[in-house]
Each structure stands twice: as structure tokens, then as C-alpha cells.
Write a protein that holds these residues in place. Structure first.
Motif, PDB file in Angstrom:
ATOM      1  N   LEU A 169       0.861  -1.175   0.000  1.00  0.00           N
ATOM      2  CA  LEU A 169       0.000   0.000   0.000  1.00  0.00           C
ATOM      3  C   LEU A 169       0.894   1.221   0.000  1.00  0.00           C
ATOM      4  CD1 LEU A 169      -1.183   0.798   3.581  1.00  0.00           C
ATOM      5  CD2 LEU A 169       0.016  -1.325   3.139  1.00  0.00           C
ATOM      6  N   GLY A 170       0.304   2.378  -0.269  1.00  0.00           N
ATOM      7  CA  GLY A 170       1.096   3.592  -0.450  1.00  0.00           C
ATOM      8  C   GLY A 170       2.068   3.877   0.680  1.00  0.00           C
ATOM      9  N   PHE A 171       1.638   3.683   1.922  1.00  0.00           N
ATOM     10  CA  PHE A 171       2.502   3.974   3.069  1.00  0.00           C
ATOM     11  C   PHE A 171       3.675   3.006   3.175  1.00  0.00           C
ATOM     12  CE2 PHE A 171      -1.335   6.102   5.077  1.00  0.00           C
ATOM     13  CZ  PHE A 171      -0.812   7.388   4.929  1.00  0.00           C
ATOM     14  N   SER A 172       3.571   1.841   2.543  1.00  0.00           N
ATOM     15  CA  SER A 172       4.668   0.873   2.625  1.00  0.00           C
ATOM     16  C   SER A 172       5.771   1.163   1.611  1.00  0.00           C
ATOM     17  CB  SER A 172       4.135  -0.550   2.414  1.00  0.00           C
ATOM     18  OG  SER A 172       3.702  -0.745   1.073  1.00  0.00           O
ATOM     19  N   ALA A 173       5.600   2.208   0.804  1.00  0.00           N
ATOM     20  CA  ALA A 173       6.630   2.560  -0.181  1.00  0.00           C
ATOM     21  C   ALA A 173       7.974   2.801   0.502  1.00  0.00           C
ATOM     22  CB  ALA A 173       6.213   3.801  -0.965  1.00  0.00           C
ATOM     23  N   SER A 174       7.952   3.443   1.664  1.00  0.00           N
ATOM     24  CA  SER A 174       9.187   3.743   2.390  1.00  0.00           C
ATOM     25  C   SER A 174       9.353   2.871   3.624  1.00  0.00           C
ATOM     26  CB  SER A 174       9.204   5.224   2.796  1.00  0.00           C
ATOM     27  OG  SER A 174       9.115   6.061   1.670  1.00  0.00           O
ATOM     28  N   TYR A 175       8.534   1.821   3.738  1.00  0.00           N
ATOM     29  CA  TYR A 175       8.621   0.926   4.884  1.00  0.00           C
ATOM     30  C   TYR A 175       9.784  -0.032   4.664  1.00  0.00           C
ATOM     31  CZ  TYR A 175       7.221  -2.497   8.441  1.00  0.00           C
ATOM     32  OH  TYR A 175       7.205  -3.337   9.528  1.00  0.00           O
ATOM     33  N   ALA A 176      10.879   0.188   5.381  1.00  0.00           N
ATOM     34  CA  ALA A 176      12.083  -0.614   5.167  1.00  0.00           C
ATOM     35  C   ALA A 176      13.002  -0.485   6.376  1.00  0.00           C
ATOM     36  CB  ALA A 176      12.810  -0.152   3.909  1.00  0.00           C
ATOM     37  N   HIS A 177      13.953  -1.379   6.444  1.00  0.00           N
ATOM     38  CA  HIS A 177      14.991  -1.320   7.462  1.00  0.00           C
ATOM     39  C   HIS A 177      15.784  -0.022   7.288  1.00  0.00           C
ATOM     40  CE1 HIS A 177      18.655  -2.442   9.676  1.00  0.00           C
ATOM     41  NE2 HIS A 177      17.955  -3.444  10.214  1.00  0.00           N
ATOM     42  N   TRP A 178      16.205   0.578   8.387  1.00  0.00           N
ATOM     43  CA  TRP A 178      16.916   1.858   8.300  1.00  0.00           C
ATOM     44  C   TRP A 178      18.182   1.760   7.444  1.00  0.00           C
ATOM     45  CZ3 TRP A 178      21.919   2.081   9.876  1.00  0.00           C
ATOM     46  CH2 TRP A 178      22.372   1.095  10.770  1.00  0.00           C
ATOM     47  N   ALA A 179      18.842   0.586   7.480  1.00  0.00           N
ATOM     48  CA  ALA A 179      20.056   0.417   6.677  1.00  0.00           C
ATOM     49  C   ALA A 179      19.726   0.434   5.183  1.00  0.00           C
ATOM     50  CB  ALA A 179      20.760  -0.884   7.054  1.00  0.00           C
ATOM     51  N   GLU A 180      18.594  -0.159   4.817  1.00  0.00           N
ATOM     52  CA  GLU A 180      18.181  -0.144   3.415  1.00  0.00           C
ATOM     53  C   GLU A 180      17.855   1.272   2.962  1.00  0.00           C
ATOM     54  OE1 GLU A 180      14.716  -1.999   0.465  1.00  0.00           O
ATOM     55  OE2 GLU A 180      15.140  -2.945   2.397  1.00  0.00           O
ATOM     56  N   VAL A 181      17.210   2.026   3.828  1.00  0.00           N
ATOM     57  CA  VAL A 181      16.888   3.418   3.498  1.00  0.00           C
ATOM     58  C   VAL A 181      18.173   4.206   3.225  1.00  0.00           C
ATOM     59  CG1 VAL A 181      15.890   5.551   4.389  1.00  0.00           C
ATOM     60  CG2 VAL A 181      14.740   3.372   4.800  1.00  0.00           C
ATOM     61  N   LEU A 182      19.194   3.984   4.040  1.00  0.00           N
ATOM     62  CA  LEU A 182      20.470   4.667   3.844  1.00  0.00           C
ATOM     63  C   LEU A 182      21.122   4.274   2.527  1.00  0.00           C
ATOM     64  CD1 LEU A 182      22.197   4.613   7.360  1.00  0.00           C
ATOM     65  CD2 LEU A 182      21.388   6.612   6.103  1.00  0.00           C
ATOM     66  N   VAL A 183      21.183   2.962   2.267  1.00  0.00           N
ATOM     67  CA  VAL A 183      21.868   2.478   1.066  1.00  0.00           C
ATOM     68  C   VAL A 183      21.141   2.927  -0.198  1.00  0.00           C
ATOM     69  CG1 VAL A 183      22.534   0.412  -0.226  1.00  0.00           C
ATOM     70  CG2 VAL A 183      22.893   0.503   2.240  1.00  0.00           C
ATOM     71  N   LEU A 184      19.803   2.822  -0.201  1.00  0.00           N
ATOM     72  CA  LEU A 184      19.048   3.215  -1.397  1.00  0.00           C
ATOM     73  C   LEU A 184      18.984   4.733  -1.564  1.00  0.00           C
ATOM     74  CD1 LEU A 184      16.088   0.662  -1.417  1.00  0.00           C
ATOM     75  CD2 LEU A 184      18.142   0.681  -2.832  1.00  0.00           C
ATOM     76  N   GLY A 185      19.388   5.462  -0.532  1.00  0.00           N
ATOM     77  CA  GLY A 185      19.470   6.914  -0.667  1.00  0.00           C
ATOM     78  C   GLY A 185      20.642   7.345  -1.539  1.00  0.00           C
ATOM     79  N   LEU A 186      21.633   6.457  -1.694  1.00  0.00           N
ATOM     80  CA  LEU A 186      22.822   6.801  -2.478  1.00  0.00           C
ATOM     81  C   LEU A 186      22.514   7.047  -3.954  1.00  0.00           C
ATOM     82  CD1 LEU A 186      25.423   4.372  -0.841  1.00  0.00           C
ATOM     83  CD2 LEU A 186      25.093   6.822  -0.402  1.00  0.00           C
TER      84      LEU A 186
END
Length: 293
Positions: A169-186
Motif C-alpha cells: 500500500l502507499g505507506f509501505s513505499a518507504s517501509y524498510a529497514h533503516w540500513a536499506e533506506v540509507l543504502v538506497l538513498g545513495l
């Protein structure tokens, strides 16, 4: 902060009158420090994430029947309590991980050439830069995402969190482990570093990327969506398959489909599509036969 005291000085420096947009930008940002202007990108991200998925989430919670025929997994209903918890968890990551990442990346972006002043970029320049950012992010995201599925440790310890929602669902677009958020931010920040832009273009990039992520995780496939006109665009149905099959080796791309096609990681999806296409005429024939008596 702009090095001009008034509009006349700006016009004299540019050698032409200011456009209405440039006049508005000068009045808004003339005395604002560059770092404060840059922080707008995070608040824009937070607002879009909070408000973008809301209409579909609320209508589904209220049982609006007209949506059912567009839902990709119609038999799955995520409890509203889980939706609220998902939102809380993502906001926590945004505040504790994304905000510090964006703020600490300011020196890098400033060094790379991100600007806040005048003149404003043309629509052609802005559009060309956004295309580059989407292509750079999509290619980098493809390989990082694929690596997280191929390396068991990375999937079990990190990426598995994002796959807790097999019907996204829309809210799960950014639902992820904090490490994944950091890596995919690159790869997200790589485009603006490689091809520097105006801070307004940067905000547009962040906004469009977040809106795309919300759409592809919405769980709904609307035939009239304007994104279907974009060449090689994946969309909600394409990414929903990736979540549906769980620990899959298919459909890794975040935006476009060409990487999956070139590297052969969309075969399962294409096989399913072809199989369903063959079944539809058969089901239609059975329906007509049953109702002819």
C-alpha cells in the motif's frame, strides 16, 4: 541567500526583467540562508509521504466498492491498525535516518554545485535533469535491490522488512529497514551530485520520486493513469508482482522495466502475464456456456 538588495539589482545583473516565477522566488528566498532553503526538501518529502497515500487508504478502509475492480490483489485487506503502525514506523525512520542524511549531505550538494539563486532554470533544463536523475537512480536501485535478494544475509536481516507487506500500500513505499533506506538513498542523491541543479529542481526530483514510489506501492492499477504513457514505466502492477511472490528473483527495477528486460530478471512476470492472457478467453467461454442454459 541572494546577494541582491532588491529586484532592480537582480534585473541589472541578469540583463533582463525577471519572470513572475523569479520575482516570487526572490521575494521568498532573498534573505533566507542556503541551508534553510535546502531543508525544504525534507519537509516536502514528509508531507508527500503523509498525504499522498491517504485518499486510497481511507477509501479502502471505508469499503468504497468502486475501487475493488482496480485493486491488484482484491482478496487481501490490510488491517487499518497495521496501516497506522506502518505509517508510524516510516515516520520514525524519516525523522531519525532520512532527515539527518539529507541535512548532512548539504555540504556535498553545495560542493557539487546545487544552487539557490537566480536565474531559475528553464523548463527544458529542469526536464532534462530530471530524466537523468530517474535513469541514474533506477539503474543504481536495480543493482542494489537485486543484490539484497541474491545475498541471503542481506535479505533476511535487512530487505525482508520491506517485504512484510506482500500486498503493498502507499505507506509501505518507504517501509524498510533503516540500513536499506540509507543504502538506497545513495542512487537517489547520485544524480544531483553528477548533474548539479537548482534547489527547486532538487525538490521536484524528490517529490516526483516519492510520488512514483507511492503509486507503484499503492496496490491499485488504474487504466487511465498518465504514467502509463511513459515509455518503459513499470507501475503498480509490475512492482506488485515482486511483492506478491515474496523472496523473488524478478522485477527489481524501481521505476522502469528495461533493466529487468536486459538482464533477464522479468521472466517470471512475463510468463505469468502470458499465462493469464491465455486463461481469459477460456474463462470467458466457460462463463458464456454456463449462462446459455
Amino acid at each position: 541567500m541572494l546577494p541582491f538588495r532588491n529586484l532592480e539589482e537582480v534585473a541589472a545583473s541578469l540583463g533582463r526583467p525577471l519572470t513572475p516565477a523569479e520575482t516570487l522566488w526572490f521575494r521568498y528566498s532573498a534573505t533566507m540562508p542556503d541551508f534553510q532553503i535546502y531543508t525544504h526538501s525534507f519537509f516536502l518529502l514528509l508531507c508527500l509521504f503523509s498525504l499522498g497515500p491517504l485518499p486510497l487508504v481511507l477509501m479502502e478502509a471505508m469499503g468504497v466498492s468502486v475501487l475493488c475492480r482496480f485493486k491488484i490483489q482484491p482478496n487481501v485487506r490490510v488491517p487499518f491498525s497495521s496501516v497506522v503502525q506502518c505509517y508510524r514506523d516510516v515516520v520514525a525512520v524519516l525523522l531519525l535516518v532520512v532527515a539527518p542524511l539529507q541535512l548532512t549531505s548539504y555540504p556535498l550538494l553545495k560542493w557539487s554545485g546545487i544552487r539557490t539563486g537566480l536565474p531559475l532554470p528553464s523548463l527544458w533544463e529542469t526536464g532534462a535533469q530530471l530524466v537523468v536523475y530517474f535513469l541514474v537512480e533506477d539503474y543504481g536501485n536495480y543493482w542494489i535491490h537485486r543484490w539484497m535478494h541474491y545475498w541471503p544475509w542481506a535479505y533476511d536481516k535487512i530487505h525482508r522488512v520491506h517485504h512484510e507487506f506482500t500486498a503493498p500500500l502507499g505507506f509501505s513505499a518507504s517501509y524498510a529497514h533503516w540500513a536499506e533506506v540509507l543504502v538506497l538513498g545513495l542512487p537517489t542523491i547520485a544524480g544531483p551530485v553528477i548533474v548539479p541543479c537548482h534547489v527547486l529542481t532538487l525538490c521536484a526530483w524528490i517529490a516526483l520520486r516519492q510520488m512514483e514510489a507511492i503509486e507503484t506501492h499503492s496496490g491499485y492499477d488504474f487504466p487511465g493513469s498518465p504514467t502509463k504513457l511513459i515509455p518503459f514505466y513499470g507501475g503498480a502492477e509490475y512492482h506488485d508482482y515482486h511483492h506478491f511472490v515474496g523472496k523473488s528473483q524478478s522485477n527489481f527495477a524501481s521505476v522502469f522495466t528495461y533493466c529487468d528486460y536486459i538482464y533477464g530478471t522479468d521472466k517470471g512476470y512475463r510468463y505469468q502475464k502470458a499465462s493469464l492472457a491465455k486463461l481469459r478467453p477460456l474463462n470467458s467461454s466457460v462463463y458464456k456456456a454456463v449462462h446459455s442454459y
